[in-house]
Design a protein around this motif. Structure first.
Motif, PDB file in Angstrom:
ATOM      1  N   GLU A   1       0.720 -69.933  32.121  1.00 39.84           N
ATOM      2  CA  GLU A   1       1.673 -70.874  30.678  1.00 39.84           C
ATOM      3  C   GLU A   1       2.072 -72.348  31.705  1.00 39.84           C
ATOM      4  O   GLU A   1       2.558 -72.587  31.256  1.00 39.84           O
ATOM      5  CB  GLU A   1       3.185 -69.452  31.227  1.00 39.84           C
ATOM      6  N   LYS A   2       1.743 -72.447  33.323  1.00 36.47           N
ATOM      7  CA  LYS A   2       2.340 -73.287  34.160  1.00 36.47           C
ATOM      8  C   LYS A   2       1.229 -74.350  33.599  1.00 36.47           C
ATOM      9  O   LYS A   2       1.412 -74.935  33.690  1.00 36.47           O
ATOM     10  CB  LYS A   2       2.759 -72.915  35.887  1.00 36.47           C
ATOM     11  N   LEU A   3       0.229 -73.510  33.630  1.00 36.89           N
ATOM     12  CA  LEU A   3      -1.206 -75.127  33.351  1.00 36.89           C
ATOM     13  C   LEU A   3      -1.349 -75.124  31.960  1.00 36.89           C
ATOM     14  O   LEU A   3      -0.969 -76.021  31.433  1.00 36.89           O
ATOM     15  CB  LEU A   3      -2.484 -74.494  33.425  1.00 36.89           C
ATOM     16  N   LEU A   4      -0.602 -74.025  31.064  1.00 38.49           N
ATOM     17  CA  LEU A   4      -0.768 -75.017  29.614  1.00 38.49           C
ATOM     18  C   LEU A   4       0.203 -75.369  29.602  1.00 38.49           C
ATOM     19  O   LEU A   4       0.607 -76.429  27.683  1.00 38.49           O
ATOM     20  CB  LEU A   4      -0.632 -73.125  28.728  1.00 38.49           C
ATOM     21  N   GLY A   5       1.696 -75.794  30.003  1.00 38.05           N
ATOM     22  CA  GLY A   5       3.379 -76.029  30.043  1.00 38.05           C
ATOM     23  C   GLY A   5       3.426 -75.104  28.601  1.00 38.05           C
ATOM     24  O   GLY A   5       4.304 -75.438  27.763  1.00 38.05           O
TER      25      GLY A   5
ATOM     26  N   PRO B   1      -5.719 -76.546  29.816  1.00 41.87           N
ATOM     27  CA  PRO B   1      -5.757 -78.253  30.262  1.00 41.87           C
ATOM     28  C   PRO B   1      -5.819 -78.475  31.915  1.00 41.87           C
ATOM     29  O   PRO B   1      -5.754 -77.567  32.419  1.00 41.87           O
ATOM     30  CB  PRO B   1      -4.177 -78.945  29.898  1.00 41.87           C
ATOM     31  N   ALA B   2      -6.903 -79.444  32.677  1.00 33.86           N
ATOM     32  CA  ALA B   2      -7.345 -78.826  33.208  1.00 33.86           C
ATOM     33  C   ALA B   2      -6.020 -79.356  34.197  1.00 33.86           C
ATOM     34  O   ALA B   2      -5.676 -79.976  34.098  1.00 33.86           O
ATOM     35  CB  ALA B   2      -8.365 -80.535  33.298  1.00 33.86           C
ATOM     36  N   GLY B   3      -6.183 -79.452  36.305  1.00 25.12           N
ATOM     37  CA  GLY B   3      -5.000 -79.100  36.419  1.00 25.12           C
ATOM     38  C   GLY B   3      -5.658 -77.585  37.903  1.00 25.12           C
ATOM     39  O   GLY B   3      -6.099 -77.053  37.488  1.00 25.12           O
ATOM     40  N   GLU B   4      -4.152 -77.233  38.456  1.00 23.99           N
ATOM     41  CA  GLU B   4      -4.314 -76.623  39.549  1.00 23.99           C
ATOM     42  C   GLU B   4      -2.751 -76.138  39.543  1.00 23.99           C
ATOM     43  O   GLU B   4      -2.206 -77.489  39.968  1.00 23.99           O
ATOM     44  CB  GLU B   4      -4.966 -76.725  40.240  1.00 23.99           C
TER      45      GLU B   4
ATOM     46  N   VAL C   1      -7.025 -72.607  39.070  1.00 25.95           N
ATOM     47  CA  VAL C   1      -7.702 -74.149  39.037  1.00 25.95           C
ATOM     48  C   VAL C   1      -8.338 -73.827  37.182  1.00 25.95           C
ATOM     49  O   VAL C   1      -9.419 -72.708  37.118  1.00 25.95           O
ATOM     50  CB  VAL C   1      -8.303 -74.881  39.807  1.00 25.95           C
ATOM     51  N   SER C   2      -8.135 -74.368  36.480  1.00 27.24           N
ATOM     52  CA  SER C   2      -8.679 -74.773  35.659  1.00 27.24           C
ATOM     53  C   SER C   2      -9.796 -76.619  35.662  1.00 27.24           C
ATOM     54  O   SER C   2      -8.850 -77.424  36.230  1.00 27.24           O
ATOM     55  CB  SER C   2      -8.035 -75.796  34.357  1.00 27.24           C
ATOM     56  N   ASP C   3     -10.747 -76.584  34.814  1.00 27.25           N
ATOM     57  CA  ASP C   3     -11.544 -77.840  34.243  1.00 27.25           C
ATOM     58  C   ASP C   3     -11.807 -78.146  33.165  1.00 27.25           C
ATOM     59  O   ASP C   3     -11.949 -78.638  32.598  1.00 27.25           O
ATOM     60  CB  ASP C   3     -13.676 -77.495  34.736  1.00 27.25           C
TER      61      ASP C   3
ATOM     62  N   PRO D   1     -11.208 -70.033  33.526  1.00 31.13           N
ATOM     63  CA  PRO D   1     -11.097 -70.302  34.881  1.00 31.13           C
ATOM     64  C   PRO D   1     -12.088 -70.382  35.628  1.00 31.13           C
ATOM     65  O   PRO D   1     -12.673 -70.255  36.289  1.00 31.13           O
ATOM     66  CB  PRO D   1     -10.165 -68.620  35.728  1.00 31.13           C
TER      67      PRO D   1
END
Lengths: 165, 398
Positions: B91-95, B327-330, B347-349, B354
């Motif tokens: 959820e943090k990666l997705l906002g 969305p890409a990020g970690e 980690v998302s690319d 994942p």
């Protein structure tokens, strides 16, 4: 809850306390930084990692006295292939920071931080076992999950999910 | 898996003894290679790596929502805790922010999970030391909690009840009444455990002053959770770095300065009382409203909508067959599990699967402190020490 745009320029993050201290110590040690989703990441040159960790642990204004986690990400076929990732926690300040060093496949070794945090012992053995990254100065660098005669490193991206048959 | 160590120089007359991997007190598949001299432990070497669940590797081949099912298998005593940590990270990666009712439900179920986990710890720890009755009492109450989990999720253990964006389903009718009945009953049951153990002379003799760990050693060795707080370090992520709806709840964080097996026992027993207090607060203040976020590209639609709305059917089909891109990020999301800091580094690319899911499991780090607790002490105390760190091997192996 929209995601704020990440800040990826080191110049814009110079004021962040861990970055400021690291730059004051050795300006060439920091190769990049990122503030994304409220998490601060600092990229360091691999040879500086142990001393940088010592600084972050002992600096009176930072006091990152706890190694929460140490792991690795394989970005195959990118070179440098591996990111070794350190998650530090300051128990007195309730703050976190992520450190990262990049390692090439043909030179996948970095100095151990077991002398800074003894807890790195198992974490580094795990990364060695599952990714094949070597930690120089580790007191007991052996496989920890897999048998000693196991071939290959299972969490590498070019290692098949179902193993070699 | 290592072979026996070379004997320590200067200790003539030592012998190597293997405890485990299937010894009842090793709480799973842990082998402890002990070098002993008479009844004293000269050196201890924990040897792990028997389960080979391959969860981190498997996660890289699954869609984000499919990984929730894998997280259940990491710590089989508190699957909901692992569900929560993982979904919070994604959820943090997705906002993406779940609605308040889902957040409060997550808190309530996590505290019930903590109680269930502590009950297994207390029962088996007491059994290791020779107290049979406590084991039966603890499993009696744990059974009540597992029935609650079954009621809400359909499963007793591998619940997979939390979803990215909220919960799987609205709790069924009568669920909250059942939880309240349990919350009313449980404090008297903790009194029973304490009546059997806290002042029991045999229990005190077997635990007080045993397997001592100083605050400095605990921090240096990466110990977290009740074992760290029993050594005098006052940190609890629920209070100090709150997640989900924990910032809305009042509770005390039990801390002890003694750092021995008895202190770890007292801290966890006090946590049982605090957790049931949090459950009661969650029942009293449970917000009304949906249990899933309004994010049709991420959250599966209700079955009823799929019967009447074409868009809902399309979204369902696409989420199930293609997943959803993140969305890409970690991110590193840490929560306070019953055993300490449970952290998920995801980690998302930018794709629907994942790139990397790493689990920072508390038992893995806590295990490193075991030799420090046991070396130079009696072999009989090793059993008490293992139980006191509340080890779960499922989260140690990879």
């Amino acid at each position: 809850m929209a995601i704020a745009p990440a800040i990826t320029h080191l110049e814009q993050l110079r004021a962040e306390a861990p970055i400021a201290q690291l730059l004051a110590w050795r300006p060439d040690a920091v190769t990049g930084a990122k503030l994304d989703r409220s998490e601060l990441t600092i990229e360091l040159r691999a040879p500086t990692i142990r001393e940088a960790c010592l600084l972050l642990r002992d600096d009176a204004s930072l006091r990152f006295n706890f190694l929460s986690d140490l792991t690795c990400v394989d970005w195959y076929p990118r070179e440098p292939r591996f990111d070794v990732v350190y998650h530090l926690l300051s128990i007195p300040r309730r703050a976190r920071v992520r450190l990262k060093v990049r390692l090439a496949e043909d030179d996948a070794c970095v100095e151990s931080v077991t002398s800074v945090w003894p807890s790195a012992n198992f974490f580094e053995r795990e990364v060695f076992d599952l990714f094949g990254v070597r930690f120089l100065g580790h007191p007991d660098l052996r496989r920890i999950m897999m048998p000693e005669d196991w071939q290959g490193h299972p969490l590498r991206k070019d290692y098949p999910v179902e193993g070699y048959r | 898996m290592a072979t026996a160590p070379t004997l320590t120089p200067g200790h003539e007359g030592t012998l190597v003894l293997n405890m485990g991997p299937q010894h009842p007190s090793t709480h799973g598949v842990l082998r402890l290679v002990l070098e002993i001299e008479g009844e004293n432990v000269v050196r201890m070497m924990p040897d792990i790596g028997y389960l080979h669940t391959g969860i981190e590797k498997t996660a890289e081949a699954k869609f984000y929502q499919q990984v929730v099912v894998l997280t259940d298998r990491i710590d089989y005593l508190c699957p909901l805790t692992n569900n929560l940590c993982y979904v919070l990270a994604v959820e943090k990666l997705l906002g993406l922010e779940p609605p308040p009712r889902a957040q409060w439900m997550r808190v309530m179920l996590n505290e019930l999970s903590r109680i269930a986990s502590h009950l297994v710890w207390l029962g088996t720890h007491a059994l290791d030391i020779g107290a049979m009755t406590v084991f039966l009492y603890c499993f009696r109450e744990r059974e009540d909690i597992l029935r609650l989990f079954e009621m809400v999720s359909g499963q007793r253990m591998m619940t997979s009840y939390f979803r990215i964006g909220g919960l799987a389903l609205e709790p069924p009718l009568g669920f909250f009444e059942r939880v309240r009945r349990f919350a009313d009953l449980f404090p008297s049951r903790v009194d029973e455990y304490e009546a059997l153990l806290t002042g029991n002379r045999i229990w005190i003799e077997r635990t007080r002053g045993v397997a001592h760990l100083s605050a400095e050693d605990a921090v240096a060795l990466g110990v977290t959770g009740p074992s760290l707080r029993a050594s005098g370090v006052d940190i609890d992520l629920r209070r100090d770095m709150p997640y989900s709806a924990y910032d809305r709840f009042q509770f005390k964080v039990p801390v002890s300065q003694e750092g021995d097996v008895y202190a770890r026992y007292l801290v966890r027993v006090q946590e049982l009382r605090e957790s049931i207090g949090i459950v009661r607060q969650a029942l009293d203040g449970m917000p009304e409203g949906p249990v899933k976020a309004d994010a049709p590209k991420v959250v599966l639609p209700d079955r009823e909508k799929m019967k009447t709305q074409m868009e809902a059917l399309i979204y369902h089909f696409k989420i199930v067959t293609e997943g959803f891109a993140v969305p890409a990020g970690e991110v590193y999301q840490a929560i306070e599990s019953p055993r300490g800091e449970m952290g998920y580094y995801v980690v998302s690319d930018g794709t629907a699967k994942p790139h990397r899911v790493h689990m920072r499991s508390p038992s893995y780090a806590n295990l490193q402190a075991l030799p420090r607790m046991c070396e130079g002490k009696l072999i009989a105390d090793v059993v008490a020490a293992i139980g006191s760190i509340d080890i779960v091997l499922g989260e140690i192996d990879r």
